[in-house]
Motif scaffolding. Structure first.
Motif, mmCIF file in Angstrom:
data_model
loop_
_atom_site.group_PDB
_atom_site.id
_atom_site.type_symbol
_atom_site.label_atom_id
_atom_site.label_comp_id
_atom_site.label_asym_id
_atom_site.label_seq_id
_atom_site.Cartn_x
_atom_site.Cartn_y
_atom_site.Cartn_z
ATOM 1 N N ASP A 179 0.697 -1.202 -0.046
ATOM 2 C CA ASP A 179 -0.067 0.063 -0.178
ATOM 3 C C ASP A 179 0.787 1.206 -0.114
ATOM 4 N N GLU A 180 2.159 0.988 0.106
ATOM 5 C CA GLU A 180 3.067 2.324 -0.137
ATOM 6 C C GLU A 180 2.608 3.159 -1.332
ATOM 7 N N ARG A 181 2.512 2.153 -2.442
ATOM 8 C CA ARG A 181 2.163 2.852 -4.008
ATOM 9 C C ARG A 181 0.697 2.341 -4.238
ATOM 10 N N VAL A 182 -0.022 3.411 -4.707
ATOM 11 C CA VAL A 182 -1.448 3.355 -5.171
ATOM 12 C C VAL A 182 -1.837 3.662 -6.633
ATOM 13 N N VAL A 183 -2.576 3.305 -7.087
ATOM 14 C CA VAL A 183 -3.260 3.617 -8.260
ATOM 15 C C VAL A 183 -4.541 4.476 -8.085
ATOM 16 N N VAL A 184 -4.422 5.611 -8.615
ATOM 17 C CA VAL A 184 -5.724 6.547 -8.340
ATOM 18 C C VAL A 184 -6.694 6.416 -9.397
ATOM 19 N N ALA A 185 -7.730 5.820 -9.156
ATOM 20 C CA ALA A 185 -8.786 5.779 -10.273
ATOM 21 C C ALA A 185 -9.405 6.843 -10.915
ATOM 22 N N ARG A 186 -9.341 8.042 -9.953
ATOM 23 C CA ARG A 186 -9.853 9.328 -10.444
ATOM 24 C C ARG A 186 -8.898 10.177 -11.168
ATOM 25 N N ALA A 187 -7.604 9.630 -11.206
ATOM 26 C CA ALA A 187 -6.764 10.293 -12.236
ATOM 27 C C ALA A 187 -6.443 9.419 -13.385
ATOM 28 N N ARG A 188 -6.160 10.166 -14.685
ATOM 29 C CA ARG A 188 -6.277 9.357 -15.725
ATOM 30 C C ARG A 188 -5.124 10.079 -16.575
ATOM 31 N N SER A 189 -4.228 9.122 -17.190
ATOM 32 C CA SER A 189 -3.190 9.532 -18.242
ATOM 33 C C SER A 189 -3.555 8.994 -19.510
ATOM 34 N N VAL A 190 -3.436 9.652 -20.388
ATOM 35 C CA VAL A 190 -3.584 9.028 -21.951
ATOM 36 C C VAL A 190 -2.207 8.722 -22.626
ATOM 37 N N VAL A 191 -2.186 7.467 -23.129
ATOM 38 C CA VAL A 191 -1.071 6.900 -23.292
ATOM 39 C C VAL A 191 -1.045 6.354 -24.817
ATOM 40 N N ARG A 192 -0.277 6.743 -25.867
ATOM 41 C CA ARG A 192 -0.426 6.083 -27.037
ATOM 42 C C ARG A 192 0.530 5.000 -27.309
ATOM 43 N N PRO A 193 0.309 3.820 -27.422
ATOM 44 C CA PRO A 193 1.155 2.601 -27.374
ATOM 45 C C PRO A 193 1.711 2.715 -28.732
ATOM 46 N N ALA A 194 2.304 1.548 -29.218
ATOM 47 C CA ALA A 194 3.080 1.359 -30.548
ATOM 48 C C ALA A 194 1.736 1.224 -31.561
ATOM 49 N N ARG A 195 2.148 2.209 -32.671
ATOM 50 C CA ARG A 195 1.225 2.116 -33.818
ATOM 51 C C ARG A 195 1.255 0.796 -34.566
ATOM 52 N N THR A 196 2.616 0.396 -34.740
ATOM 53 C CA THR A 196 2.951 -0.654 -35.860
ATOM 54 C C THR A 196 3.621 -1.905 -34.971
ATOM 55 N N VAL A 197 3.696 -2.949 -35.817
ATOM 56 C CA VAL A 197 4.425 -4.205 -35.080
ATOM 57 C C VAL A 197 6.180 -3.752 -34.945
ATOM 58 N N ARG A 198 6.261 -3.023 -36.016
ATOM 59 C CA ARG A 198 7.903 -2.586 -35.843
ATOM 60 C C ARG A 198 8.205 -1.787 -34.750
ATOM 61 N N ALA A 199 7.482 -0.900 -34.385
ATOM 62 C CA ALA A 199 7.552 0.193 -33.325
ATOM 63 C C ALA A 199 7.377 -0.505 -32.140
ATOM 64 N N HIS A 200 6.344 -1.394 -32.074
ATOM 65 C CA HIS A 200 6.088 -2.172 -30.692
ATOM 66 C C HIS A 200 7.324 -3.106 -30.499
ATOM 67 N N LEU A 201 7.973 -3.573 -31.398
ATOM 68 C CA LEU A 201 9.139 -4.273 -31.228
ATOM 69 C C LEU A 201 10.462 -3.475 -30.775
ATOM 70 N N ARG A 202 10.443 -2.184 -31.544
ATOM 71 C CA ARG A 202 11.708 -1.623 -30.783
ATOM 72 C C ARG A 202 11.590 -1.105 -29.331
ATOM 73 N N ARG A 203 10.296 -0.759 -28.980
ATOM 74 C CA ARG A 203 9.813 -0.509 -27.700
ATOM 75 C C ARG A 203 10.210 -1.661 -26.914
ATOM 76 N N ARG A 204 9.704 -2.855 -27.320
ATOM 77 C CA ARG A 204 9.692 -4.003 -26.296
ATOM 78 C C ARG A 204 11.148 -4.518 -26.179
ATOM 79 N N VAL A 205 12.097 -4.457 -26.845
ATOM 80 C CA VAL A 205 13.374 -4.358 -26.986
ATOM 81 C C VAL A 205 13.987 -3.749 -25.809
ATOM 82 N N ARG A 206 13.636 -2.379 -25.802
ATOM 83 C CA ARG A 206 14.197 -1.457 -24.955
ATOM 84 C C ARG A 206 13.479 -1.787 -23.298
ATOM 85 N N VAL A 207 12.394 -2.305 -23.437
ATOM 86 C CA VAL A 207 11.725 -2.757 -22.030
ATOM 87 C C VAL A 207 12.568 -3.924 -21.555
#
Length: 281
Positions: A179-207
């Motif tokens: 409980d030291e860290r919580v997700v706040v349901a009333r707060a929202r962030s808008v995130v754009r994930p990868a749009r293509t497989v190529r971009a997704h793979l680039r990101r996942r390699v870094r992850v």
């Protein structure tokens, strides 16, 4: 007016998106309510100029690296709690206020918003991959992967100074338990994930590289289990075609990670969240 929260935004070549994000963040705020610091980090575009506006301090550094930019911005902050915000992630003032209120709760040291995924322009294959991946990680999601995390003064003392890591949010998440860290349901962030497989793979390699780096620093990994995918299929939360796309791209992800070895880097994910010159696939 004394600021109620500080916001640090590291920005490496984020000229196309940083102004829009700042406009949303500051809309409806009182003058001086948010202490905002944008760190233009080794930029070769006009990020610093695009970020300049009343109520925003812009720092420029020729030194590359997101962790360095976060430390530089953090050192310039005027108050706690502190919001660490990716430049290509959208969050409004109401969500920031909700996060600041959550950070003041007894026992809470860190918090993050619930993410909303903007899949506009996302190709059909990567859309299926994202659908599976999001549902697999949702039960364990806390501070990582949503583009925003918040630390109060006690939480900051535990997580900073930030080491030179690719996955700053993974590092911060690993600094807290329960409980030291919580997700706040009333707060929202808008995130754009990868749009293509190529971009997704680039990101996942870094992850994956970032996760290996964190493991070397003693931050435990939370690997996804095959049985979790089976449970999603059994409950019809995802379909067989979703799972097939996910497993095929996962195999490519792991192959590319092995081929790249231990090389790590950080920069703008230009094909992942906000710009992608390649066609959707």
């Amino acid at each position: 007016m004394k600021p109620v929260v500080s916001v640090v935004i590291p920005a490496h070549n984020e000229e196309p998106v940083v102004a829009e994000g700042l406009d949303l963040l500051l809309a409806g705020t009182a003058p001086g309510e948010f202490d905002v610091v944008v760190v233009a980090n080794a930029c070769t575009d006009r990020t610093a100029r695009a970020a300049a506006r009343p109520g925003v301090r812009v720092l420029e550094t020729a030194t590359p690296g997101k962790a360095h930019a976060l430390r530089l911005g953090d050192a310039a902050c005027a108050t706690f709690p502190r919001v660490y915000l990716d430049a290509d992630v959208r969050i409004d003032a109401g969500s920031v206020r909700a996060l600041a209120a959550a950070a003041a709760r007894p026992g809470v040291l860190a918090c993050a918003p619930a993410p909303e995924w903007d899949l506009t322009g996302t190709g059909p294959v990567v859309r299926r991959v994202h659908r599976v991946h999001d549902r697999l990680i949702a039960p364990a999601r806390a501070l990582a992967g949503v583009g925003v995390y918040v630390l109060n003064e006690r939480g900051h003392a535990r997580a900073f100074p930030l080491p030179d890591v690719i996955s700053d949010d993974g590092w911060v998440d690993g600094c807290f338990t329960g409980d030291e860290r919580v997700v706040v349901a009333r707060a929202r962030s808008v995130v754009r994930p990868a749009r293509t497989v190529r971009a997704h793979l680039r990101r996942r390699v870094r992850v994956r590289q970032g996760n290996r780096q964190l493991a070397g620093l003693g931050v435990p990994d939370r690997p996804l289990r095959p049985r979790a995918l089976g449970a999603l299929l059994a409950s019809r939360t995802v379909g067989p075609l979703d799972a097939a796309c996910y497993l095929a791209v996962l195999a490519l992800d792991r192959l590319l990670t092995r081929l790249r070895g231990g090389r790590t880097s950080w920069g703008t994910d230009a094909g992942s969240r906000h710009r992608d010159p390649t066609a959707a696939s």
